[in-house]
Design a protein around this motif. Sequence first.
Motif, PDB file in Angstrom:
ATOM      1  N   GLN A 141       0.837  -1.204   0.000  1.00 49.14           N
ATOM      2  CA  GLN A 141       0.000   0.000   0.000  1.00 49.14           C
ATOM      3  C   GLN A 141       0.874   1.256   0.000  1.00 49.14           C
ATOM      4  O   GLN A 141       0.586   2.215  -0.709  1.00 49.14           O
ATOM      5  N   GLU A 142       1.964   1.240   0.761  1.00 49.34           N
ATOM      6  CA  GLU A 142       2.868   2.392   0.821  1.00 49.34           C
ATOM      7  C   GLU A 142       3.542   2.625  -0.533  1.00 49.34           C
ATOM      8  O   GLU A 142       3.709   3.771  -0.965  1.00 49.34           O
ATOM      9  N   GLU A 143       3.948   1.548  -1.198  1.00 51.78           N
ATOM     10  CA  GLU A 143       4.583   1.683  -2.513  1.00 51.78           C
ATOM     11  C   GLU A 143       3.597   2.245  -3.532  1.00 51.78           C
ATOM     12  O   GLU A 143       3.953   3.100  -4.341  1.00 51.78           O
ATOM     13  N   PHE A 144       2.350   1.774  -3.475  1.00 48.61           N
ATOM     14  CA  PHE A 144       1.346   2.284  -4.403  1.00 48.61           C
ATOM     15  C   PHE A 144       1.088   3.774  -4.147  1.00 48.61           C
ATOM     16  O   PHE A 144       0.955   4.553  -5.087  1.00 48.61           O
ATOM     17  N   GLN A 145       1.051   4.173  -2.872  1.00 41.56           N
ATOM     18  CA  GLN A 145       0.868   5.594  -2.551  1.00 41.56           C
ATOM     19  C   GLN A 145       2.026   6.426  -3.093  1.00 41.56           C
ATOM     20  O   GLN A 145       1.818   7.525  -3.608  1.00 41.56           O
ATOM     21  N   LYS A 146       3.239   5.901  -3.000  1.00 33.32           N
ATOM     22  CA  LYS A 146       4.397   6.602  -3.552  1.00 33.32           C
ATOM     23  C   LYS A 146       4.258   6.716  -5.072  1.00 33.32           C
ATOM     24  O   LYS A 146       4.532   7.768  -5.662  1.00 33.32           O
ATOM     25  N   TYR A 147       3.803   5.651  -5.724  1.00 34.25           N
ATOM     26  CA  TYR A 147       3.593   5.670  -7.177  1.00 34.25           C
ATOM     27  C   TYR A 147       2.552   6.730  -7.555  1.00 34.25           C
ATOM     28  O   TYR A 147       2.753   7.503  -8.490  1.00 34.25           O
ATOM     29  N   GLU A 148       1.451   6.782  -6.818  1.00 30.99           N
ATOM     30  CA  GLU A 148       0.421   7.801  -7.064  1.00 30.99           C
ATOM     31  C   GLU A 148       0.994   9.211  -6.916  1.00 30.99           C
ATOM     32  O   GLU A 148       0.712  10.092  -7.733  1.00 30.99           O
ATOM     33  N   GLU A 149       1.806   9.410  -5.883  1.00 32.82           N
ATOM     34  CA  GLU A 149       2.417  10.719  -5.634  1.00 32.82           C
ATOM     35  C   GLU A 149       3.335  11.127  -6.795  1.00 32.82           C
ATOM     36  O   GLU A 149       3.292  12.273  -7.256  1.00 32.82           O
ATOM     37  N   LEU A 150       4.142  10.196  -7.285  1.00 30.96           N
ATOM     38  CA  LEU A 150       5.050  10.486  -8.403  1.00 30.96           C
ATOM     39  C   LEU A 150       4.274  10.836  -9.670  1.00 30.96           C
ATOM     40  O   LEU A 150       4.685  11.702 -10.442  1.00 30.96           O
ATOM     41  N   ASN A 151       3.140  10.184  -9.884  1.00 29.85           N
ATOM     42  CA  ASN A 151       2.292  10.508 -11.033  1.00 29.85           C
ATOM     43  C   ASN A 151       1.688  11.896 -10.883  1.00 29.85           C
ATOM     44  O   ASN A 151       1.679  12.687 -11.827  1.00 29.85           O
TER      45      ASN A 151
END
Length: 178
Positions: A141-151
């Motif tokens: 979940q944390e990695e996906f949140q980081k991915y969303e933030e980078l997008n």
Amino acid sequence: MKVVLLSLVLVLVCAAQETPAGIDASQVKGEWRTIYVAADNKEKIVEGGPLRCLYRRIECTDGCEYLSLTFYVKLDGTCQLFHEVAKKQEGDVYFIEFAGTNVLQLIHASENMLVVYIENNDGEKITKITKGVAKGGSYTQEEFQKYEELNSERGIPRENIENAIETGKAPEDSRYPK
């Protein structure tokens, strides 16, 4: 005298601050699986889109002057394996010709997660793309949140994120184990 002293202090403070190091491409070589893909022009990355590349392997060669990318793309209903080489340019970006001209940058790396940012110019439009790849088969979940933030930082809407695992898979190749 105060101006000179203040200037000296300011120079020392600035010199003491470290510039964040870029991602060392040699640290990200190996087997990777595309988990998420996103673009500001979603038609480029949907199933059957020309830039829906499902990464399998990244290799750094010649002191990381080149990135060798192994990936699948589904073209005309058939999954095709590609081996392409990106050449390093100034500013830790790589250049590759594939479905137009592409500038590629490694923007985030951790033990399990790598995010690649690409700007594709097909001759008519520039498309911003991210590839979220992992050593395993998913993101936390944390990695996906980081991915969303980078997008979000790159102007790619959250609704344009595609889960490549759920929406399509490349054929398995015995040279690239799970």
